[in-house]
Design an enzyme around this catalytic site. Sequence first.
Site, PDB file in Angstrom:
ATOM      1  N   ASN A   1      -4.402  -4.428  -8.351  1.00  0.00           N
ATOM      2  CA  ASN A   1      -5.522  -5.289  -7.937  1.00  0.00           C
ATOM      3  C   ASN A   1      -6.434  -4.644  -6.893  1.00  0.00           C
ATOM      4  OD1 ASN A   1      -3.373  -5.622  -6.080  1.00  0.00           O
ATOM      5  ND2 ASN A   1      -4.256  -7.521  -5.359  1.00  0.00           N
TER       6      ASN A   1
ATOM      7  N   CYS B   1      -3.627 -10.855  -3.634  1.00  0.00           N
ATOM      8  CA  CYS B   1      -2.388 -11.577  -3.308  1.00  0.00           C
ATOM      9  C   CYS B   1      -2.654 -12.670  -2.285  1.00  0.00           C
ATOM     10  CB  CYS B   1      -1.340 -10.605  -2.788  1.00  0.00           C
ATOM     11  SG  CYS B   1      -1.933  -9.654  -1.374  1.00  0.00           S
TER      12      CYS B   1
ATOM     13  N   GLU C   1       4.156  -4.576   7.040  1.00  0.00           N
ATOM     14  CA  GLU C   1       3.351  -3.363   7.095  1.00  0.00           C
ATOM     15  C   GLU C   1       2.320  -3.528   8.208  1.00  0.00           C
ATOM     16  OE1 GLU C   1       1.897  -3.280   2.929  1.00  0.00           O
ATOM     17  OE2 GLU C   1       3.207  -1.547   2.687  1.00  0.00           O
TER      18      GLU C   1
ATOM     19  N   GLU D   1       6.265  -5.982  -0.593  1.00  0.00           N
ATOM     20  CA  GLU D   1       5.130  -6.902  -0.472  1.00  0.00           C
ATOM     21  C   GLU D   1       4.913  -7.497  -1.852  1.00  0.00           C
ATOM     22  OE1 GLU D   1       3.577  -7.694   2.208  1.00  0.00           O
ATOM     23  OE2 GLU D   1       4.364  -6.162   3.545  1.00  0.00           O
TER      24      GLU D   1
HETATM   25  P1  NAD Z   1       3.935  -5.091 -10.900  1.00  0.00           P
HETATM   26  O1  NAD Z   1       5.116  -5.528 -10.129  1.00  0.00           O
HETATM   27  O2  NAD Z   1       3.927  -5.274 -12.355  1.00  0.00           O
HETATM   28  O3  NAD Z   1       3.671  -3.529 -10.675  1.00  0.00           O
HETATM   29  C1  NAD Z   1       3.476  -2.991  -9.383  1.00  0.00           C
HETATM   30  C2  NAD Z   1       3.866  -1.515  -9.411  1.00  0.00           C
HETATM   31  O4  NAD Z   1       5.270  -1.405  -9.634  1.00  0.00           O
HETATM   32  C3  NAD Z   1       3.185  -0.712 -10.510  1.00  0.00           C
HETATM   33  O5  NAD Z   1       2.867   0.580 -10.025  1.00  0.00           O
HETATM   34  C4  NAD Z   1       4.266  -0.618 -11.573  1.00  0.00           C
HETATM   35  O6  NAD Z   1       4.147   0.491 -12.417  1.00  0.00           O
HETATM   36  C5  NAD Z   1       5.509  -0.499 -10.705  1.00  0.00           C
HETATM   37  N1  NAD Z   1       6.774  -0.911 -11.348  1.00  0.00           N
HETATM   38  C6  NAD Z   1       6.939  -1.799 -12.361  1.00  0.00           C
HETATM   39  N2  NAD Z   1       8.256  -1.906 -12.672  1.00  0.00           N
HETATM   40  C7  NAD Z   1       8.920  -1.087 -11.810  1.00  0.00           C
HETATM   41  C8  NAD Z   1      10.297  -0.781 -11.605  1.00  0.00           C
HETATM   42  N3  NAD Z   1      11.257  -1.342 -12.331  1.00  0.00           N
HETATM   43  N4  NAD Z   1      10.625   0.094 -10.627  1.00  0.00           N
HETATM   44  C9  NAD Z   1       9.667   0.664  -9.863  1.00  0.00           C
HETATM   45  N5  NAD Z   1       8.351   0.422 -10.021  1.00  0.00           N
HETATM   46  C10 NAD Z   1       7.981  -0.454 -10.973  1.00  0.00           C
HETATM   47  O7  NAD Z   1       2.690  -5.806 -10.192  1.00  0.00           O
HETATM   48  P2  NAD Z   1       1.184  -5.774 -10.682  1.00  0.00           P
HETATM   49  O8  NAD Z   1       1.063  -6.666 -11.861  1.00  0.00           O
HETATM   50  O9  NAD Z   1       0.716  -4.370 -10.746  1.00  0.00           O
HETATM   51  O10 NAD Z   1       0.444  -6.438  -9.420  1.00  0.00           O
HETATM   52  C11 NAD Z   1       0.239  -7.806  -9.241  1.00  0.00           C
HETATM   53  C12 NAD Z   1       1.238  -8.360  -8.261  1.00  0.00           C
HETATM   54  O11 NAD Z   1       1.126  -7.691  -7.003  1.00  0.00           O
HETATM   55  C13 NAD Z   1       1.012  -9.827  -7.938  1.00  0.00           C
HETATM   56  O12 NAD Z   1       2.250 -10.487  -7.953  1.00  0.00           O
HETATM   57  C14 NAD Z   1       0.455  -9.807  -6.521  1.00  0.00           C
HETATM   58  O13 NAD Z   1       0.685 -10.967  -5.761  1.00  0.00           O
HETATM   59  C15 NAD Z   1       1.168  -8.640  -5.952  1.00  0.00           C
HETATM   60  N6  NAD Z   1       0.493  -8.133  -4.764  1.00  0.00           N
HETATM   61  C16 NAD Z   1       1.058  -8.367  -3.551  1.00  0.00           C
HETATM   62  C17 NAD Z   1       0.421  -7.929  -2.401  1.00  0.00           C
HETATM   63  C18 NAD Z   1       1.012  -8.176  -1.038  1.00  0.00           C
HETATM   64  O14 NAD Z   1       0.547  -7.574  -0.079  1.00  0.00           O
HETATM   65  N7  NAD Z   1       2.016  -9.028  -0.902  1.00  0.00           N
HETATM   66  C19 NAD Z   1      -0.785  -7.226  -2.506  1.00  0.00           C
HETATM   67  C20 NAD Z   1      -1.329  -7.015  -3.770  1.00  0.00           C
HETATM   68  C21 NAD Z   1      -0.677  -7.467  -4.903  1.00  0.00           C
END
Ligand code: NAD
Length: 482
Positions: free
Chosen positions: A149, A281, A460, A247
């Site tokens: 995002n 998020c 963080e 996060e």
């Molecule tokens: P996602 O969990 O699908 O993927 C995030 C990252 O993790 C990607 O790089 C992905 O390739 C990697 N990944 C996926 N499976 C993995 C595994 N088994 N082991 C290690 N890495 C793995 O999330 P997304 O769809 O890319 O992002 C959206 C989500 O991120 C939403 O839930 C949003 O709320 C969250 N988000 C949180 C924050 C925060 O600061 N809390 C900030 C931005 C986004």
Amino acid sequence: METILNYIDGKFRPSASGRSLPNFDPARGRPYSTVPDSDAIDARAAVAAARDAYKTWSRTPIEERAGWLLRVADAISKESAGLARWESIDTGKPITLAAGLDIPRSQINFEFFAKEARDFKGESFISRHSHNVTQYSPLGPVVCISPWNLPLYLLTWKIAPALVTGNTVIAKPSEVTPMTAFRLSHICADLGFPPGVLNILHGRGSEIGATLVGDSAIKAVSFTGSTATGRAIAQATAGSFKKVSLEMGGKNPNIIFADCDFELALETTVRSSFSNQGQICLCGSRILVERSIYHRFRDALVTRTKALIQGDPLHPETQQGALVSQVQMEKVLGYIELAQKEGGRILCGGKRVAPSPELAQGYFVAPTLIEGLGVECRTNQDEIFGPVATLIPFDTEEEAIRMANATRYGLSASVWTRDTQRANRMASSIEAGVVWINAWMLRDLRIPFGGMKDSGVGREGGQYGLRFFSEVKNVCKPGDPS
Ligand code: NAD
């Protein structure tokens, strides 16, 4: 077709297997580049490079490491227009957002942590009996995993504190939005960044992400993404005792009391619900409004939401771009359908749209407001992460608190009131890592940033970020009892 490559040990390489994945332009719904589909062989090469580089980088003076960060910041600033364009194409977000938020913040992340490192020092605890001094040292090679995002913004938010504290890094950007991380690897190569200190590995999370997380040479994992992936990482690392920062998702309440500054609350609510198509998020996806102003606020919000300009992300007037992928669009449309089955009434939006004939294949969903749903239904419990917000009336402060806390998430909340005492009461009762009073997304990078409950583990930002990427040791000598 642009070919994105891995950046390992200062060199650009395709995946060892030669396999790649398509990378889509979401506004046009078609692939425009390829990204390496890396596997365990690529991970081994990156880990070996990071281990080797650690021997020198960990002993490089912190001022010198900070100097490298400042050079990267400077290069990002010089290339900001091009980076903003790539970020907009890769994610579908409006170019104004990429140019006004994503890229400036990526540059500031490097600059901020270079400066913050100056104040990163041990503490002393002195008594008549003992003199204690703490020392911080780097951990080793670490992995930084980021979502789609805010691609460069969130990746650099992790890389910068990890590097300045003396760790070497393997960064794993989202496979959905890999382009600006690739541009960053070019920036580092052009600057002559020491090989192996920062490696950027592309590919599927389930394959390369999971492999890196499980590697015993990796000393810490800093992750931002969904709660489901965060849980998988927590489970995968539980037995190894490596440091983990998570996060994760949110379902943030935006609580509007009748005594608020109506115009400011309204204007900010449009932004907090729909910035980046609701894919931040921190977006407020549950709008709780005191009943006495509910109808007035609802109608004004619907009018403002309908007026948002949806179109080509590269057009400077566009306020709403495309969702990041077909998968995400289908997920969002699925939740809009579910909301109606649960008894919700669509006030505006509610469907896929084509802003123009050339964008007909793009992943556009009209900004959507829904009312008539209780807090317990799935629409109000699950993180949708799209341009969808619900409106719910409340009668009392206690009811607002109960509704705000009625989810498994606890990332952020906004409270709108002119009553300072009430604001303070709300702030202490809401279960969230960040509570804004009469504000949203007001960020000081020194604060502890993160979530409670299913939204996060660890914090963080500022010294919190620097400490996460460090080991602390206490050195104790006898005091002078005289
Ligand atoms: P996602 O969990 O699908 O993927 C995030 C990252 O993790 C990607 O790089 C992905 O390739 C990697 N990944 C996926 N499976 C993995 C595994 N088994 N082991 C290690 N890495 C793995 O999330 P997304 O769809 O890319 O992002 C959206 C989500 O991120 C939403 O839930 C949003 O709320 C969250 N988000 C949180 C924050 C925060 O600061 N809390 C900030 C931005 C986004």
